[in-house]
Design an enzyme around this catalytic site. Structure first.
Site, short mmCIF file in Angstrom:
data_model
loop_
_atom_site.label_atom_id
_atom_site.label_comp_id
_atom_site.label_asym_id
_atom_site.label_seq_id
_atom_site.Cartn_x
_atom_site.Cartn_y
_atom_site.Cartn_z
CG ASP A 79 -1.92 1.06 1.28
OD1 ASP A 79 -2.74 1.10 0.35
OD2 ASP A 79 -1.91 1.88 2.22
CD GLU B 260 -2.35 2.26 -3.40
OE1 GLU B 260 -3.49 2.71 -3.60
OE2 GLU B 260 -1.81 2.23 -2.28
#
Length: 528
Positions: A206, A261
């Site tokens: 993330d 990401e």
């Protein structure tokens, strides 16, 4: 012939754990629920599943506010449940990827609790980003340290009673870590090893480009709208972290992997994260952001392939996720007849699966689920909605639990028909349950199963990774070719003529060699 690692051409199914399947009857999905649906995922035809965070968390941001990186939140199960899920997934031939959240922790993390209990200047605060406020020439405090915005609305700084401010690029319950502190780097390396030792096959990272910030904490000024880049994101220091992580991953057998990401300002910046000693993959989001438009699709595909080509990596493709409105709803624009979003979603699936690299599916898209746009304000839990005072609805609409069976809420999501799911489910979903679609050859679920099975067959036949671009029958259509496979996507409302060959799968009826509007087809030529 060199064997490709499993992830290079994998179809990965994203499981939003809280909304996938509830085994305990409390209205929230859990690990045992995921485990119970593994046969469904195997029959669907995916290669791996990616679990969103299941760690102990107050859920200020759907679990992306982690309080303990090596535990399982009791609402989702136990570490034993996780181990059983890994074993069962592998027994079903499925790989398992888990989320790791290194940019920030929960404000309930023990490190941050100790930081709050400490005084300004205490070393306990050094694992996070604490700064004094801006001081006016007369010595009075003027405001936060700089003008950086939170991605969820409002400023990225929270003031403490002692006068210091801490950075949170997302919700105020998600303080940003200071990745210049050796404790942070060491702790996350231990976290990786903990889960790798338990058998996970990879990590989805993330906010992978956001670990390091401009040490001068300079204002963005006129560049504030580009806050995803430059002073806040994609700083060169992050590459050293991922080189260290790559060495850890490579020390385990089984092609362990990491996908980031990553939002960058240029293909060149993205490629830096994909160097041979860094990440294996990076999410490429432009296809998810593209409108229903042939020129937009062509531009996105060419740019994505060009971005990763210098690295030798394969591109990644995604149409929906837990962070974006579902594409069935997005594709309703430009408007057309009823059901146009569903028709376009079918067409987009064939485009997605025909492209080289890996495809990431989001739970429920195989059922044709639309975005739930009419959730009551009281039911919404996304911090985006709260921090913008409802001006932005947030992401709850794509996180509504999966309808499995039955004719009313909770549609088989929970074992008890009287349970209310954590987000309300529309009554109109009775016709979209997995049970209702199973066995219906015209259903979206059946179409996904056929497409995934045929993709596997075609890949086993050795499709090349390179794309060719034959002439398209119109400016409103996309045509690309990989070896014997040609994919045609018609983004107009008028039929277009298909090239010669055998139509092995189409999202709409192909009569007289014509592909209808808002449809796509796979064509195989006769050469062996």
């Amino acid at each position: 012939m060199t064997r490709s690692p499993w992830w290079r051409n994998a179809v990965v199914y994203e499981v939003y754990v809280r909304s996938f399947a509830d085994s305990g009857g409390d209205g929230e999905g859990d690990l045992q629920g995921v485990r119970s649906r593994l046969p469904y995922l195997r029959e669907l035809g995916v290669d791996a599943l990616w679990l969103t965070p299941f760690y102990p968390s107050p859920l200020a941001d759907g679990g992306y506010d982690v309080a303990d990186y090596t535990g399982v939140d009791p609402r989702f199960g136990t570490i034993g449940d996780f181990d059983a899920l890994v074993a069962d997934a592998h027994a079903h031939g499925l790989r398992l990827i888990i989320d790791i959240v290194p940019n920030h922790t929960s404000d309930r993390h023990p490190w941050f609790r100790r930081a709050l209990a400490a005084q300004p200047g205490d070393p306990a605060r050094n694992r996070y980003v604490f700064r004094p406020g801006r001081i006016r020439p007369d010595g009075r405090m003027e405001g936060p340290p700089n003008d950086w915005p939170s991605m969820f609305g409002g400023p990225a700084w929270e003031r403490l009673p002692d006068g210091q401010w801490y950075l949170h690029l997302y919700a105020r319950e998600q303080p940003d870590l200071n990745w210049r502190h050796p404790d942070v780097r060491d702790a996350f390396e231990d976290v990786l090893r903990f889960w790798l030792d338990r058998g996970v096959d990879g990590f989805r990272i993330d906010v992978a480009a956001g670990l390091f910030k401009d040490p001068a904490f300079a204002d963005l000024g006129a560049d504030a709208r580009h806050a995803l880049h430059g002073r806040i994101y994609s700083r060169p220091e992050a590459h050293g972290v991922y080189r260290d992580w790559r060495r850890i991953l490579d020390s385990y057998d089984g092609d362990r992997m990491a996908v980031g990401e990553i939002w960058t300002d240029s293909p060149g910046d993205l490629a830096k994260f994909l160097r041979p000693d860094e990440l294996h993959q990076a999410f490429q989001f432009d296809l998810q952001l593209a409108p229903w438009s042939a020129p937009a699709f062509r531009d996105v595909i060419k740019a994505a392939c060009a971005a990763v080509a210098p690295t030798g990596a394969a591109p990644t493709w995604v149409l929906s996720s837990h962070d974006m409105p579902r594409h069935v709803t997005r594709y309703e624009l430009p408007p057309g007849p009823p059901g146009i979003g569903t028709a376009r979603a079918r067409a987009a699936l064939l485009m997605l699966l025909a492209l080289p690299g890996s495809a990431y599916l989001y739970q429920g898209e195989e059922l044709g689920l639309p975005e739930v746009e009419d959730l009551p304000d009281a039911a919404r839990q996304d911090p985006i909605s709260r921090r913008t005072g409802g001006r932005q609805p947030g992401r709850d609409g794509c996180r509504v639990p999966i309808p499995w069976s039955g004719t009313k809420e909770p549609f088989g999501f929970s074992p008890d028909d009287g349970v209310r799911p954590w987000l309300p489910m529309p009554a109109s979903w009775a016709s979209l349950t997995a049970e209702a679609q199973d066995g219906d050859p015209a259903s979206m679920l059946a179409f996904y199963r056929r497409a995934l099975a045929l993709r596997r067959e075609l890949l086993d036949g050795g499709l090349p990774e390179e794309i060719e671009w034959p002439d398209a029958p119109s400016d409103a259509s996309v045509v690309f070719r990989r070896g014997r496979l040609t994919c045609v996507v018609n983004c107009s409302d008028a039929p277009v003529r298909l090239p010669s060959g055998e139509v092995v799968l189409a999202s709409g009826p192909c009569d007289g060699g014509l592909l209808p509007g808002d449809a796509s087809a796979w064509i195989i030529d006769g050469e062996k």
